[in-house]
Motif scaffolding. Structure first.
Motif, PDB file in Angstrom:
ATOM      1  N   ILE A  66     -49.480 -27.836  77.606  1.00 43.38           N
ATOM      2  CA  ILE A  66     -49.820 -28.371  76.266  1.00 43.38           C
ATOM      3  C   ILE A  66     -49.525 -27.131  75.265  1.00 43.38           C
ATOM      4  CG2 ILE A  66     -51.342 -29.136  74.465  1.00 43.38           C
ATOM      5  CD1 ILE A  66     -52.344 -31.166  76.538  1.00 43.38           C
ATOM      6  N   VAL A  67     -49.033 -26.889  74.501  1.00 41.80           N
ATOM      7  CA  VAL A  67     -48.725 -25.774  73.589  1.00 41.80           C
ATOM      8  C   VAL A  67     -49.413 -25.889  72.328  1.00 41.80           C
ATOM      9  CG1 VAL A  67     -47.089 -23.946  72.653  1.00 41.80           C
ATOM     10  CG2 VAL A  67     -46.628 -25.007  75.006  1.00 41.80           C
ATOM     11  N   ASP A  68     -50.312 -25.411  71.983  1.00 40.81           N
ATOM     12  CA  ASP A  68     -50.828 -25.412  70.289  1.00 40.81           C
ATOM     13  C   ASP A  68     -50.236 -24.231  69.653  1.00 40.81           C
ATOM     14  OD1 ASP A  68     -52.541 -26.016  68.344  1.00 40.81           O
ATOM     15  OD2 ASP A  68     -54.399 -25.394  69.293  1.00 40.81           O
ATOM     16  N   VAL A  69     -49.591 -24.710  68.519  1.00 39.67           N
ATOM     17  CA  VAL A  69     -48.769 -23.669  67.751  1.00 39.67           C
ATOM     18  C   VAL A  69     -49.876 -23.871  66.292  1.00 39.67           C
ATOM     19  CG1 VAL A  69     -46.819 -23.793  68.754  1.00 39.67           C
ATOM     20  CG2 VAL A  69     -47.097 -25.343  66.946  1.00 39.67           C
ATOM     21  N   GLY A  70     -49.865 -22.611  65.776  1.00 37.95           N
ATOM     22  CA  GLY A  70     -50.569 -22.704  64.477  1.00 37.95           C
ATOM     23  C   GLY A  70     -49.658 -23.125  63.237  1.00 37.95           C
ATOM     24  N   GLY A  71     -50.078 -23.682  62.258  1.00 34.33           N
ATOM     25  CA  GLY A  71     -49.327 -24.566  61.498  1.00 34.33           C
ATOM     26  C   GLY A  71     -48.903 -23.706  60.070  1.00 34.33           C
ATOM     27  N   SER A  72     -49.419 -22.577  60.065  1.00 36.34           N
ATOM     28  CA  SER A  72     -49.254 -21.889  58.543  1.00 36.34           C
ATOM     29  C   SER A  72     -47.801 -21.735  58.687  1.00 36.34           C
ATOM     30  CB  SER A  72     -50.069 -20.768  58.506  1.00 36.34           C
ATOM     31  OG  SER A  72     -49.810 -19.791  59.345  1.00 36.34           O
ATOM     32  N   ARG A  73     -47.370 -21.472  57.542  1.00 33.24           N
ATOM     33  CA  ARG A  73     -45.972 -21.250  57.320  1.00 33.24           C
ATOM     34  C   ARG A  73     -45.377 -19.849  57.847  1.00 33.24           C
ATOM     35  NH1 ARG A  73     -44.133 -22.830  50.970  1.00 33.24           N
ATOM     36  NH2 ARG A  73     -44.282 -24.980  51.496  1.00 33.24           N
ATOM     37  N   SER A  74     -46.226 -19.136  58.103  1.00 28.99           N
ATOM     38  CA  SER A  74     -45.936 -17.775  58.633  1.00 28.99           C
ATOM     39  C   SER A  74     -45.582 -17.843  60.134  1.00 28.99           C
ATOM     40  CB  SER A  74     -46.950 -16.593  58.143  1.00 28.99           C
ATOM     41  OG  SER A  74     -47.998 -17.096  58.731  1.00 28.99           O
ATOM     42  N   GLN A  75     -46.298 -18.897  60.672  1.00 23.89           N
ATOM     43  CA  GLN A  75     -46.221 -18.931  62.240  1.00 23.89           C
ATOM     44  C   GLN A  75     -45.247 -19.977  62.736  1.00 23.89           C
ATOM     45  OE1 GLN A  75     -50.220 -20.237  63.529  1.00 23.89           O
ATOM     46  NE2 GLN A  75     -51.220 -18.422  62.484  1.00 23.89           N
ATOM     47  N   ARG A  76     -44.708 -20.523  61.893  1.00 20.08           N
ATOM     48  CA  ARG A  76     -43.440 -21.619  62.284  1.00 20.08           C
ATOM     49  C   ARG A  76     -42.288 -20.946  62.936  1.00 20.08           C
ATOM     50  NH1 ARG A  76     -44.335 -25.595  56.882  1.00 20.08           N
ATOM     51  NH2 ARG A  76     -46.573 -26.106  57.368  1.00 20.08           N
ATOM     52  N   PRO A  77     -41.934 -19.749  62.375  1.00 22.47           N
ATOM     53  CA  PRO A  77     -40.787 -19.380  63.279  1.00 22.47           C
ATOM     54  C   PRO A  77     -41.009 -19.121  64.597  1.00 22.47           C
ATOM     55  CG  PRO A  77     -41.052 -18.262  60.948  1.00 22.47           C
ATOM     56  CD  PRO A  77     -42.426 -19.184  61.365  1.00 22.47           C
ATOM     57  N   THR A  78     -42.396 -18.671  65.140  1.00 23.31           N
ATOM     58  CA  THR A  78     -42.631 -18.412  66.454  1.00 23.31           C
ATOM     59  C   THR A  78     -42.615 -19.665  67.356  1.00 23.31           C
ATOM     60  OG1 THR A  78     -45.130 -18.680  66.059  1.00 23.31           O
ATOM     61  CG2 THR A  78     -43.984 -16.601  65.705  1.00 23.31           C
ATOM     62  N   TRP A  79     -42.469 -21.133  66.832  1.00 24.79           N
ATOM     63  CA  TRP A  79     -42.569 -22.153  67.636  1.00 24.79           C
ATOM     64  C   TRP A  79     -41.339 -22.324  68.665  1.00 24.79           C
ATOM     65  CZ3 TRP A  79     -43.658 -26.517  63.546  1.00 24.79           C
ATOM     66  CH2 TRP A  79     -44.897 -26.223  63.103  1.00 24.79           C
ATOM     67  N   ALA A  80     -40.098 -21.904  67.924  1.00 26.41           N
ATOM     68  CA  ALA A  80     -38.613 -22.146  68.770  1.00 26.41           C
ATOM     69  C   ALA A  80     -38.669 -21.899  70.029  1.00 26.41           C
ATOM     70  CB  ALA A  80     -37.488 -21.504  67.800  1.00 26.41           C
ATOM     71  N   PRO A  81     -39.238 -20.882  70.852  1.00 25.97           N
ATOM     72  CA  PRO A  81     -39.269 -20.681  72.334  1.00 25.97           C
ATOM     73  C   PRO A  81     -40.064 -21.876  73.049  1.00 25.97           C
ATOM     74  CG  PRO A  81     -39.862 -18.755  71.000  1.00 25.97           C
ATOM     75  CD  PRO A  81     -39.875 -19.711  70.210  1.00 25.97           C
ATOM     76  N   PHE A  82     -41.087 -22.418  72.394  1.00 28.12           N
ATOM     77  CA  PHE A  82     -41.837 -23.245  73.036  1.00 28.12           C
ATOM     78  C   PHE A  82     -41.330 -24.700  73.031  1.00 28.12           C
ATOM     79  CE2 PHE A  82     -44.594 -19.834  71.860  1.00 28.12           C
ATOM     80  CZ  PHE A  82     -45.048 -19.505  72.877  1.00 28.12           C
ATOM     81  N   PHE A  83     -40.376 -24.831  72.241  1.00 32.99           N
ATOM     82  CA  PHE A  83     -39.827 -26.306  72.139  1.00 32.99           C
ATOM     83  C   PHE A  83     -38.804 -26.399  73.339  1.00 32.99           C
ATOM     84  CE2 PHE A  83     -40.842 -26.664  67.484  1.00 32.99           C
ATOM     85  CZ  PHE A  83     -41.983 -27.339  67.768  1.00 32.99           C
TER      86      PHE A  83
END
Length: 176
Positions: free
Chosen positions: A78-95
């Motif tokens: 389970i990967v919990d990613v922060g939802g703020s706009r500034s954090q969204r670009p960091t999500w890609a590797p986890f998808f």
């Protein structure tokens, strides 16, 4: 603390300034007597209401019980990613290599704005983000699920807000 929280003047100032402590850690302010007791044990409700803001990305791995038909259990990540706009670009590797996305939608934020952009409604931003996740070609083989979270309003408070129903309908229908 108890006297301050119960003071009508303090409550009026908070209301006038649209500060809703009960949506942050302040929801315990109604229960200060109970939670400050030396014998305090968190209830299930306390645990469900407790929330830590996700900053960055946190990964949790665990193994489900071994079914009789298999030698090993199923490993979950389970990967919990922060939802703020500034954090969204960091999500890609986890998808990469995911089977499902559970999207937690902050329903109680229907009348709040983003901290990073005071002109954007938080729930409307969630709807737009949900649509972007569902339409992302890289996630075509992933099963997305939207889950409302943080329902902290009474029925009468929600009834007073016409926008809630509209946004909830859009959120639930947008993944089709």
């Amino acid at each position: 603390m108890i006297q301050l929280w119960q003071d009508p003047g303090v409550r009026e100032v908070l209301k006038r300034r649209k500060i809703r402590l009960e949506e942050a850690s302040g929801f315990f302010l109604n229960d200060l007597q109970r939670v400050s007791s030396l014998r305090y044990m968190p209830s299930d409700d306390d645990v469900l209401k407790a929330r830590l803001k996700t900053v960055g990305v946190a990964e949790y791995r665990f193994e489900m019980e071994v079914p009789m038909s298999r030698d090993t259990g199923t490993e979950w990540r389970i990967v919990d990613v922060g939802g703020s706009r500034s954090q969204r670009p960091t999500w890609a590797p986890f998808f990469d290599d995911v089977d499902a996305i559970i999207f937690l939608a902050p329903i109680s934020a229907f009348d709040q704005v983003l901290s990073e952009d005071r002109t954007v409604n938080r729930l409307e931003d969630s709807v737009l983000l949900w649509k972007a996740v569902c339409s992302n070609k890289l996630l075509a083989n992933v099963d997305p699920s939207a889950v409302p979270q943080q329902m902290r309003y009474t029925g009468s408070e929600v009834e007073e807000r016409d926008a809630v129903g509209e946004v909830c309908e859009e959120l639930s229908g947008s993944g089709e």
